[in-house]
Write an enzyme that holds these catalytic residues in place. Structure first.
Site, PDB file in Angstrom:
ATOM      1  N   ARG A  53       1.155  12.418  -8.717  1.00 59.61           N
ATOM      2  CA  ARG A  53       1.494  10.859  -8.486  1.00 59.61           C
ATOM      3  C   ARG A  53       3.090  10.745  -9.016  1.00 59.61           C
ATOM      4  O   ARG A  53       3.812  10.081  -8.502  1.00 59.61           O
ATOM      5  CB  ARG A  53       0.759   9.885  -9.311  1.00 59.61           C
ATOM      6  CG  ARG A  53      -0.640   9.595  -8.877  1.00 59.61           C
ATOM      7  CD  ARG A  53      -1.003   8.413  -9.486  1.00 59.61           C
ATOM      8  NE  ARG A  53      -2.580   8.130  -9.512  1.00 59.61           N
ATOM      9  CZ  ARG A  53      -3.346   7.628  -8.449  1.00 59.61           C
ATOM     10  NH1 ARG A  53      -2.590   7.433  -7.496  1.00 59.61           N
ATOM     11  NH2 ARG A  53      -4.413   7.662  -8.812  1.00 59.61           N
ATOM     12  N   ASP A  59      -4.445   5.036   5.944  1.00 61.07           N
ATOM     13  CA  ASP A  59      -5.084   6.145   6.558  1.00 61.07           C
ATOM     14  C   ASP A  59      -6.273   5.555   7.710  1.00 61.07           C
ATOM     15  O   ASP A  59      -5.743   5.246   8.629  1.00 61.07           O
ATOM     16  CB  ASP A  59      -5.617   6.958   5.416  1.00 61.07           C
ATOM     17  CG  ASP A  59      -6.313   8.286   5.772  1.00 61.07           C
ATOM     18  OD1 ASP A  59      -5.661   9.093   6.699  1.00 61.07           O
ATOM     19  OD2 ASP A  59      -7.259   8.711   5.308  1.00 61.07           O
ATOM     20  N   LYS A  70      -0.682   6.658   8.759  1.00 57.74           N
ATOM     21  CA  LYS A  70      -1.105   7.842   9.394  1.00 57.74           C
ATOM     22  C   LYS A  70      -1.798   7.233  10.474  1.00 57.74           C
ATOM     23  O   LYS A  70      -3.277   7.185  10.532  1.00 57.74           O
ATOM     24  CB  LYS A  70      -1.956   8.729   8.640  1.00 57.74           C
ATOM     25  CG  LYS A  70      -1.510   9.938   7.517  1.00 57.74           C
ATOM     26  CD  LYS A  70      -2.868  10.237   6.947  1.00 57.74           C
ATOM     27  CE  LYS A  70      -2.457  11.088   5.729  1.00 57.74           C
ATOM     28  NZ  LYS A  70      -3.557  11.649   5.047  1.00 57.74           N
ATOM     29  N   GLU A 116       0.985  -1.078   0.112  1.00 57.74           N
ATOM     30  CA  GLU A 116       0.058   0.073  -0.237  1.00 57.74           C
ATOM     31  C   GLU A 116       0.842   1.186  -0.016  1.00 57.74           C
ATOM     32  O   GLU A 116       1.941   1.346   0.560  1.00 57.74           O
ATOM     33  CB  GLU A 116      -0.745   0.049   1.259  1.00 57.74           C
ATOM     34  CG  GLU A 116      -2.208  -0.337   1.120  1.00 57.74           C
ATOM     35  CD  GLU A 116      -3.006   0.814   0.262  1.00 57.74           C
ATOM     36  OE1 GLU A 116      -2.484   1.600  -0.584  1.00 57.74           O
ATOM     37  OE2 GLU A 116      -4.286   1.022   0.685  1.00 57.74           O
ATOM     38  N   ASP A 117       0.444   2.421  -0.512  1.00 59.66           N
ATOM     39  CA  ASP A 117       1.012   3.525  -0.358  1.00 59.66           C
ATOM     40  C   ASP A 117       0.674   4.353   0.910  1.00 59.66           C
ATOM     41  O   ASP A 117       1.846   4.672   1.347  1.00 59.66           O
ATOM     42  CB  ASP A 117       0.528   4.665  -1.607  1.00 59.66           C
ATOM     43  CG  ASP A 117      -1.016   4.736  -1.566  1.00 59.66           C
ATOM     44  OD1 ASP A 117      -1.702   4.204  -0.809  1.00 59.66           O
ATOM     45  OD2 ASP A 117      -1.661   5.586  -2.344  1.00 59.66           O
TER      46      ASP A 117
HETATM   47  P1  IMP Z   1      -8.039   4.451   3.929  1.00 59.86           P
HETATM   48  O1  IMP Z   1      -9.009   3.470   3.644  1.00 59.86           O
HETATM   49  O2  IMP Z   1      -8.847   5.712   4.590  1.00 59.86           O
HETATM   50  O3  IMP Z   1      -7.010   3.858   4.716  1.00 59.86           O
HETATM   51  O4  IMP Z   1      -7.418   5.212   2.767  1.00 59.86           O
HETATM   52  C1  IMP Z   1      -6.763   4.228   1.615  1.00 59.86           C
HETATM   53  C2  IMP Z   1      -6.451   5.285   0.504  1.00 59.86           C
HETATM   54  O5  IMP Z   1      -6.604   6.640   0.539  1.00 59.86           O
HETATM   55  C3  IMP Z   1      -5.124   5.137   0.369  1.00 59.86           C
HETATM   56  O6  IMP Z   1      -4.566   4.067  -0.239  1.00 59.86           O
HETATM   57  C4  IMP Z   1      -4.576   6.261  -0.580  1.00 59.86           C
HETATM   58  O7  IMP Z   1      -4.975   5.840  -2.057  1.00 59.86           O
HETATM   59  C5  IMP Z   1      -5.694   7.238  -0.219  1.00 59.86           C
HETATM   60  N1  IMP Z   1      -4.942   8.328   0.781  1.00 59.86           N
HETATM   61  C6  IMP Z   1      -5.218   8.239   2.170  1.00 59.86           C
HETATM   62  N2  IMP Z   1      -4.540   9.497   2.519  1.00 59.86           N
HETATM   63  C7  IMP Z   1      -3.926   9.961   1.643  1.00 59.86           C
HETATM   64  C8  IMP Z   1      -3.261  10.915   1.436  1.00 59.86           C
HETATM   65  O8  IMP Z   1      -2.682  11.948   2.571  1.00 59.86           O
HETATM   66  N3  IMP Z   1      -2.815  11.476   0.202  1.00 59.86           N
HETATM   67  C9  IMP Z   1      -3.273  10.773  -0.948  1.00 59.86           C
HETATM   68  N4  IMP Z   1      -3.755   9.659  -0.793  1.00 59.86           N
HETATM   69  C10 IMP Z   1      -4.390   9.411   0.392  1.00 59.86           C
HETATM   70 MG    MG Z   2      -4.105   3.714  -2.050  1.00 54.20          MG
END
Ligand code: IMP
Ligand code: MG
Length: 180
Positions: free
Chosen positions: A164, A102, A130, A98-99
Site C-alpha cells: 500500500r 473492478d 478496469k 474508491e481506489d
Molecule cells: P470490486 O468489488 O470487484 O469492484 O473490487 C473492489 C475492491 O477490490 C477495490 O476497491 C480494491 O480494494 C480491490 N481490487 C480490485 N482490483 C484490484 C487490483 O488490481 N489491485 C488491488 N486491489 C484491487
Molecule cells: Mg478498495
C-alpha cells in the site's frame, strides 16, 4: 522500484496531476453544496488525502469499510460492511472515493445501501477503472485513469495487505500471487 513490481503504470508525478485535476473539477461541480466525502477503506486513503487537498470547498470527511476480497486477487462477490458512516444523510451530497473500480460489486453494494438514507445525491470518484472487468451495473462519475486487466498495487492498493505504501501504482509480478 520494488522488486515485486513488474512495471510502473502511474508515476508519482502523474498521480499528482490526476488528483489535482479531479479536485479542481469536483470543486467546480460541488460549489454551494453540502459535500460529504466518503473514503472506502483501506485502499482509498492516499487518493482521498491528496484529492481533498485540491477540493477548495468546505466538506465533511468520513470513511466506510467493506470487505469482498479476502486474501486472493479475485473478488468473492459477497460484500460485508465492517465500518459504517452516519445513518441520516439528508441534505448531504455524498462523494464516494474508491481506489479502483473492478467488478463494481463493492461500490454497487455501498451505493445501494447509502441511497436508502435520503442523501441529496451520491456520486463516485475512482482513481483507477478496469472497465473490462465490470459485472455490477455501476459507473463512476469521475475517473482518474483507466487501467488494463492486471493486478495493480501501491498508493493505497494492496496484495495481502502489503505494498500500500508504494508511492506509485505498479503491476504486481504474477509469480508473487501465482506461487500461493
Ligand atoms: P470490486 O468489488 O470487484 O469492484 O473490487 C473492489 C475492491 O477490490 C477495490 O476497491 C480494491 O480494494 C480491490 N481490487 C480490485 N482490483 C484490484 C487490483 O488490481 N489491485 C488491488 N486491489 C484491487
Ligand atoms: Mg478498495
Amino acid at each position: 522500484m520494488n522488486k515485486d513490481v513488474e512495471k510502473i503504470l502511474v508515476t508519482e508525478e502523474e498521480l499528482y496531476s490526476i488528483t489535482k485535476k479531479l479536485g479542481e473539477i469536483i470543486t467546480n461541480d460541488y460549489a454551494g453544496k453540502k459535500l460529504l466525502v466518503v473514503g472506502v477503506l483501506k485502499g482509498s486513503i492516499y487518493f482521498l488525502t491528496d484529492l481533498t487537498r485540491h477540493i477548495d470547498l468546505p466538506c465533511h470527511i468520513d470513511f466506510i469499510q467493506a470487505s469482498s476480497y479476502g486474501e486472493s486477487t479475485e473478488s468473492s462477490g459477497k460484500v460485508e460492511i465492517i465500518k459504517d458512516i452516519e445513518k441520516d444523510l439528508s441534505g448531504f451530497d455524498v462523494l464516494l472515493v474508491e481506489d479502483i473500480l473492478d467488478t463494481g460489486r463493492t461500490l454497487k453494494h455501498i451505493c445501494d445501501m447509502l441511497s436508502e438514507r435520503n442523501p441529496e445525491s451520491i456520486a463516485v470518484v475512482t482513481l483507477l477503472d478496469k472497465p473490462s472487468r465490470r459485472v455490477a451495473d455501476i459507473k463512476a462519475d469521475y475517473v482518474g485513469v483507466d487501467v488494463p486487466n492486471e493486478f495493480v498495487v501501491g498508493y493505497g492498493l494492496d496484495y495481502n495487505q502489503y505494498y500500500r505504501n508504494l508511492p506509485y501504482i505498479g503491476i504486481l509480478k504474477r509469480q508473487v500471487y501465482e506461487k500461493q
